[in-house]
Design an enzyme around this catalytic site. Structure first.
Site, PDB file in Angstrom:
ATOM      1  N   GLU A 326       0.828  -1.209   0.000  1.00 48.02           N
ATOM      2  CA  GLU A 326       0.000   0.000   0.000  1.00 48.02           C
ATOM      3  C   GLU A 326       0.861   1.257   0.000  1.00 48.02           C
ATOM      4  O   GLU A 326       0.953   1.955   1.000  1.00 48.02           O
ATOM      5  CB  GLU A 326      -0.951  -0.020   1.203  1.00 48.02           C
ATOM      6  CG  GLU A 326      -0.241  -0.371   2.490  1.00 48.02           C
ATOM      7  CD  GLU A 326      -1.184  -0.725   3.625  1.00 48.02           C
ATOM      8  OE1 GLU A 326      -2.330  -1.128   3.372  1.00 48.02           O
ATOM      9  OE2 GLU A 326      -0.738  -0.600   4.782  1.00 48.02           O
ATOM     10  N   PRO A 327       1.508   1.540  -1.140  1.00 49.36           N
ATOM     11  CA  PRO A 327       2.317   2.751  -1.240  1.00 49.36           C
ATOM     12  C   PRO A 327       1.455   4.008  -1.327  1.00 49.36           C
ATOM     13  O   PRO A 327       0.354   3.984  -1.861  1.00 49.36           O
ATOM     14  CB  PRO A 327       3.081   2.544  -2.549  1.00 49.36           C
ATOM     15  CG  PRO A 327       2.200   1.651  -3.366  1.00 49.36           C
ATOM     16  CD  PRO A 327       1.502   0.761  -2.392  1.00 49.36           C
ATOM     17  N   CYS A 397       2.488  33.847  10.121  1.00 53.20           N
ATOM     18  CA  CYS A 397       3.061  34.587  11.249  1.00 53.20           C
ATOM     19  C   CYS A 397       3.776  33.628  12.165  1.00 53.20           C
ATOM     20  O   CYS A 397       3.304  33.319  13.259  1.00 53.20           O
ATOM     21  CB  CYS A 397       1.964  35.331  11.989  1.00 53.20           C
ATOM     22  SG  CYS A 397       1.443  36.722  11.024  1.00 53.20           S
ATOM     23  N   TYR A 426       1.293  13.993   1.194  1.00 54.46           N
ATOM     24  CA  TYR A 426       1.258  14.598   2.521  1.00 54.46           C
ATOM     25  C   TYR A 426       1.412  16.121   2.485  1.00 54.46           C
ATOM     26  O   TYR A 426       2.021  16.711   3.368  1.00 54.46           O
ATOM     27  CB  TYR A 426       2.322  13.949   3.431  1.00 54.46           C
ATOM     28  CG  TYR A 426       2.227  12.445   3.442  1.00 54.46           C
ATOM     29  CD1 TYR A 426       1.151  11.808   4.054  1.00 54.46           C
ATOM     30  CD2 TYR A 426       3.176  11.651   2.808  1.00 54.46           C
ATOM     31  CE1 TYR A 426       1.037  10.418   4.037  1.00 54.46           C
ATOM     32  CE2 TYR A 426       3.071  10.260   2.788  1.00 54.46           C
ATOM     33  CZ  TYR A 426       2.002   9.654   3.402  1.00 54.46           C
ATOM     34  OH  TYR A 426       1.890   8.289   3.389  1.00 54.46           O
TER      35      TYR A 426
HETATM   36  N1  LLP Z   1       0.262   1.973   5.112  1.00 54.40           N
HETATM   37  C1  LLP Z   1       0.207   2.418   6.366  1.00 54.40           C
HETATM   38  C2  LLP Z   1      -0.423   1.603   7.394  1.00 54.40           C
HETATM   39  C3  LLP Z   1       0.734   3.677   6.682  1.00 54.40           C
HETATM   40  O1  LLP Z   1       0.685   4.108   7.929  1.00 54.40           O
HETATM   41  C4  LLP Z   1       1.331   4.454   5.660  1.00 54.40           C
HETATM   42  C5  LLP Z   1       1.861   5.779   5.950  1.00 54.40           C
HETATM   43  C6  LLP Z   1       1.345   3.944   4.350  1.00 54.40           C
HETATM   44  C7  LLP Z   1       0.807   2.691   4.119  1.00 54.40           C
HETATM   45  C8  LLP Z   1       1.913   4.707   3.180  1.00 54.40           C
HETATM   46  O2  LLP Z   1       3.271   4.936   3.327  1.00 54.40           O
HETATM   47  P1  LLP Z   1       4.098   5.624   2.121  1.00 54.40           P
HETATM   48  O3  LLP Z   1       4.143   4.651   0.979  1.00 54.40           O
HETATM   49  O4  LLP Z   1       3.404   6.884   1.764  1.00 54.40           O
HETATM   50  O5  LLP Z   1       5.450   5.858   2.708  1.00 54.40           O
HETATM   51  N2  LLP Z   1       3.089  12.549   6.958  1.00 54.40           N
HETATM   52  C9  LLP Z   1       4.360  11.883   6.809  1.00 54.40           C
HETATM   53  C10 LLP Z   1       4.185  10.472   6.355  1.00 54.40           C
HETATM   54  C11 LLP Z   1       3.345   9.652   7.287  1.00 54.40           C
HETATM   55  C12 LLP Z   1       3.143   8.259   6.778  1.00 54.40           C
HETATM   56  C13 LLP Z   1       2.060   7.606   7.516  1.00 54.40           C
HETATM   57  N3  LLP Z   1       1.779   6.289   7.106  1.00 54.40           N
HETATM   58  C14 LLP Z   1       5.213  12.665   5.831  1.00 54.40           C
HETATM   59  O6  LLP Z   1       4.772  13.702   5.349  1.00 54.40           O
HETATM   60  O7  LLP Z   1       6.358  12.284   5.547  1.00 54.40           O
END
Ligand code: LLP
Length: 474
Positions: A326-327, A397, A426
């Protein structure tokens, strides 16, 4: 005429369109979007302007306003296809790629991912509602989260999606809710179990989740009791196991280790009679935010994952599970840029020059939250030589509202369009109305056409939820 800069050009004193896919002469179909800085369709037109999806970015800002999120449909679709094709190539069993919609949840993005054959990972009632409204079939929606409410669980059960159970409290609430709903819905509720695998990886502390000290998932020492408990539930079908170890990861080894550990847990779950056939290894593949970031391609990452699962299953003599991942970031991160308009500037002699833009931490909270690095170009003068290092400041600000501490740019002037790259993941999903700034609009571009994906918020939108009790009126 659009000229796409050839691969591998290094900074020659000009602004440039970097392309990490060394030796690959710009064949967009083959380039892995997560290894780029700009979207796959980016180029420079005869006005010396940045174009994306055949649209002149400067004109898009004139048409849709500033700041503006610009999503390149081709980059997102290509990333979806690269994930699917890699699974087809390297995994002989069933598979399903999910888009982690927390990266950017909105109708248009869910619809694009779904039309490319992806399911959707959701983590709240709101994300679930969005996916359903976008026409995503519940069979390919997976609901995560460490504290789902009774309302969220009820919505999930009624929709027929799969619930990824995180902890005992949720498991027991679910048993009660399913029991109550049984009169209306006779179908089994599909669940998966989220485990904390005890695997560490190198990324920012806030986005690591697989190590043992994490708020997510069942600890390994509880898991057999959970298997035994679920074995006795008649309304829940436990179809598989899930783990996610973190985000923005460049190493492949942690996911390979994860595959091995999780296959062992699959075997254990089977020994308790659970019909586990699905294994979800989460997301986490990183993207290129700056020239020095060098993530594996989507193809390389999927290959590593598949090989590890196959090897672990062979050595345990287990049939191949249906494999899910799940990317989020690697699907959409590089597909989007944010265009801002440059306004004021301030030079502090011998220290730095601040160049201010018309957005900031409200549309991109990642630099202030995680000290994330970004790169930018001046979109209306792409061939202008890079001549200074400035600090790109937001308009909030708050002194910490700095988007890029050291941006190498040509001489800028008020009215120039600054494009910050890699803002698809994000950014909109974490955007706020801090200082009552309306959220920017977002457009999706393809084949020289731009379509609105999210309307710009208005001042009326900002006070829509405000209540002014009569007693407060003078
Ligand atoms: N699956 C689960 C259970 C997750 O918690 C996440 C991300 C993903 C998949 C997707 O991960 P990705 O492929 O996007 O790395 N706000 C933070 C990132 C938080 C990620 C949270 N979980 C940022 O801006 O870097």
């Amino acid at each position: 005429m659009l000229s796409t800069q050839p691969a591998g050009i290094e900074n020659s004193g000009r602004q440039y369109i970097p392309n990490a896919n060394k030796g690959n002469n710009g064949d967009a179909a083959k380039r892995s979007p997560n290894q780029e800085l700009l979207p796959l369709t980016a180029g420079i037109n005869s006005h010396d302007h940045l174009e994306i999806g055949g649209c002149d970015v400067t004109k898009l800002v004139q048409q849709f306003g500033s700041p503006l999120y610009i999503l390149d449909e081709e980059s997102l679709r290509s990333a979806c296809r690269q994930y699917r094709e890699a699974f087809q190539n390297y995994y002989p069993g069933e598979f399903q790629v999910l888009y982690a919609s927390k990266a950017w949840s909105c109708l248009g993005v869910c619809a694009i991912a779904h039309s490319e054959g992806l399911g959707i990972d959701v983590v709240s009632g709101g994300e679930l509602y969005t996916a359903l409204q976008a026409g995503v079939k519940p069979e390919v929606i997976y609901f995560h989260g460490n504290n789902k409410s009774v309302e969220e669980l009820s919505l999930a059960i009624e929709s027929g999606c799969t619930i990824v159970v995180d902890n005992w409290y949720e498991l027991k609430s679910l048993v009660n809710i399913v029991e109550k709903l049984r009169a209306t819905s006779l179908q089994q509720t599909r669940i998966m179990l989220r485990l904390t695998p005890g695997i560490d990886c190198h990324t920012h502390d806030y986005i690591r989740t697989g190590h043992l000290d994490s708020k997510f998932g069942f600890d390994p020492d509880q898991i057999e009791a959970v298997f035994a408990f679920i074995g006795q539930q008649t309304n829940l079908t436990c179809v598989g196991l899930h783990a996610h170890i973190g985000s923005q990861i460049f190493e492949r080894q942690p996911h390979q280790d994860l595959a091995e550990v999780m296959v062992q847990w699959m075997e254990k779950a089977k020994s308790y009679g659970l019909p586990v056939t699905e294994l979800n290894l989460g997301g986490g593949l990183g993207i290129r935010y700056t020239e020095s970031d060098d993530p594996p391609s989507i193809d390389e990452w999927v290959q590593a994952l598949c090989q590890a699962v196959k090897a672990a299953c062979e050595s345990q003599n287990l049939p191949l599970p249906k494999l899910l991942c799940e990317p989020g970031r690697s699907l959409i991160g590089t597909a989007c840029v944010t265009a801002y308009t440059i306004g004021s500037s301030k030079t502090v002699p011998e220290i730095r020059t601040y160049v201010a833009i018309d957005g900031g931490m409200s549309d991109n909270p990642r630099p202030i939250t995680y000290q994330s690095l970004y790169r930018a170009v001046v979109a209306n003068r792409m061939s202008a030589p890079v001549s200074e290092t400035v600090t790109v400041a937001g308009k909030h600000c708050e002194s910490g509202d700095i988007l890029i501490k050291e941006a190498s740019l040509p001489q800028t002037e008020p009215g120039d369009i600054l494009v910050v790259m890699g803002t698809g993941a994000y950014n909109y999903s974490m955007a706020s109305n801090y200082n009552r700034l309306p959220r920017p609009a977002a457009v999706v571009v393809a084949n020289q056409e731009a379509k609105l994906l999210l309307r710009r918020e208005t001042y009326q939108d900002l006070i829509r939820q405000d209540c002014l009790p009569n007693s407060l009126l003078s």
